[in-house]
Design a protein around this motif. Structure first.
Motif: not given
Length: 280
Positions: A82, A86-87, A90, A112, A116, A119
């Motif tokens: 996750a 996320e990176q 982004d 995930c 997250l 998202r």
């Protein structure tokens, strides 16, 4: 055309990312992130790309640590996926997306969803393992070779590494439908597994160690829609795993495919994309 780039993470590792939005023509499209199986390189395979293109979906994937040009991360747990995702999101400017995962990618797709939730819109899991500490069923029952590689992983890295040095593929792991899929529409999968295996076993060993350890999140608290797709004749991840996940995930839907094994269940991928697209 697939755009490939190496993303440099905050901890200094490299993540190799595959993006169907070449030249950014799909930047604003509905996005699905693919979590690959074990072992694979993370490359986007032709059947997935064709299904995504037909639906105007932007498809992303990456090599998990130790696979396909991505730096290793010994000792990683399932939850670590996750933070990498996320990176990745982004860096690419993607706010919201769906996740699909098959086989070894299934638990990482669930990570995930768990970590997250703001998202991830929805998740599709095909032939996914359940957590080893899952209650109510024999985790190894029905696995080809009695889950020997995962049993070795339970004993630690040294034992799992030693097992990898002598293991041979058991042809009874797959049913006829699996072999037909590998000889036909999913031939690219077999080729990609070969590439990943030729590069060394580190990613696979780290995956197996993560699967038999605590995942780092409670499956029962995942609060996004999850589609669980399972072949009733799967000899690698038995149907009891899909059944357990569908009963423990609060917002799960189960598609049990009676004639599918571990590979042929991937024929459901286009329909899974449709299901995800209906839950943006």
């Amino acid at each position: 055309m697939v755009f490939i780039q190496d993303l440099h993470l905050r901890d200094g590792r490299t993540l190799r990312v595959h993006d169907s939005a070449a030249d950014h023509e799909l930047d604003s499209a509905f996005t699905v992130l693919w979590q690959h199986g074990s072992p694979q390189t993370g490359a986007l395979l032709k059947p997935l790309l064709s299904a995504a293109a037909a639906r105007g979906i932007r498809l992303l994937s990456y090599g998990r640590p130790g696979y396909g040009g991505s730096s290793g991360l010994p000792g990683r747990d399932v939850a670590a996926a996750a933070a990498d995702v996320e990176q990745l999101a982004d860096a690419l400017g993607i706010g919201r997306f769906a996740v699909m995962g098959a086989s070894g990618g299934g638990p990482h797709a669930l990570a995930c969803a768990a970590l997250l939730p703001e998202r991830v819109s929805a998740v599709g899991c095909l032939a996914s393992l359940a957590p080893l500490d899952a209650d109510g069923f024999d985790w190894f029952a029905g696995m080809a070779t009695d889950g020997a590689s995962l049993r070795a992983a339970q004993l630690g890295r040294a034992e799992r590494t030693a097992y990898e040095e002598t293991v041979e593929f058991d042809p009874d792991s797959f049913i006829e439908a699996d072999y037909n899929a590998l000889a036909g529409p999913w031939a690219a999968l077999g080729a990609d597994v070969g590439l990943a295996s030729a590069a060394g076993p580190d990613g696979l060993i780290d995956d197996d160690l993560a699967f038999v350890a605590p995942w780092g999140f409670p499956v029962a608290e995942i609060d996004v829609p999850v589609l669980v797709v399972q072949g009733r004749r799967d000899r690698v991840v038995p149907p009891s795993h899909g059944d357990w996940l569908s009963r423990r995930l609060p917002r799960a839907e189960l598609w049990l495919r009676p004639d599918d094994g571990h590979i042929s269940v991937l024929e459901a991928c286009p329909a899974v994309m449709d299901w995800l697209s209906a839950r943006p």
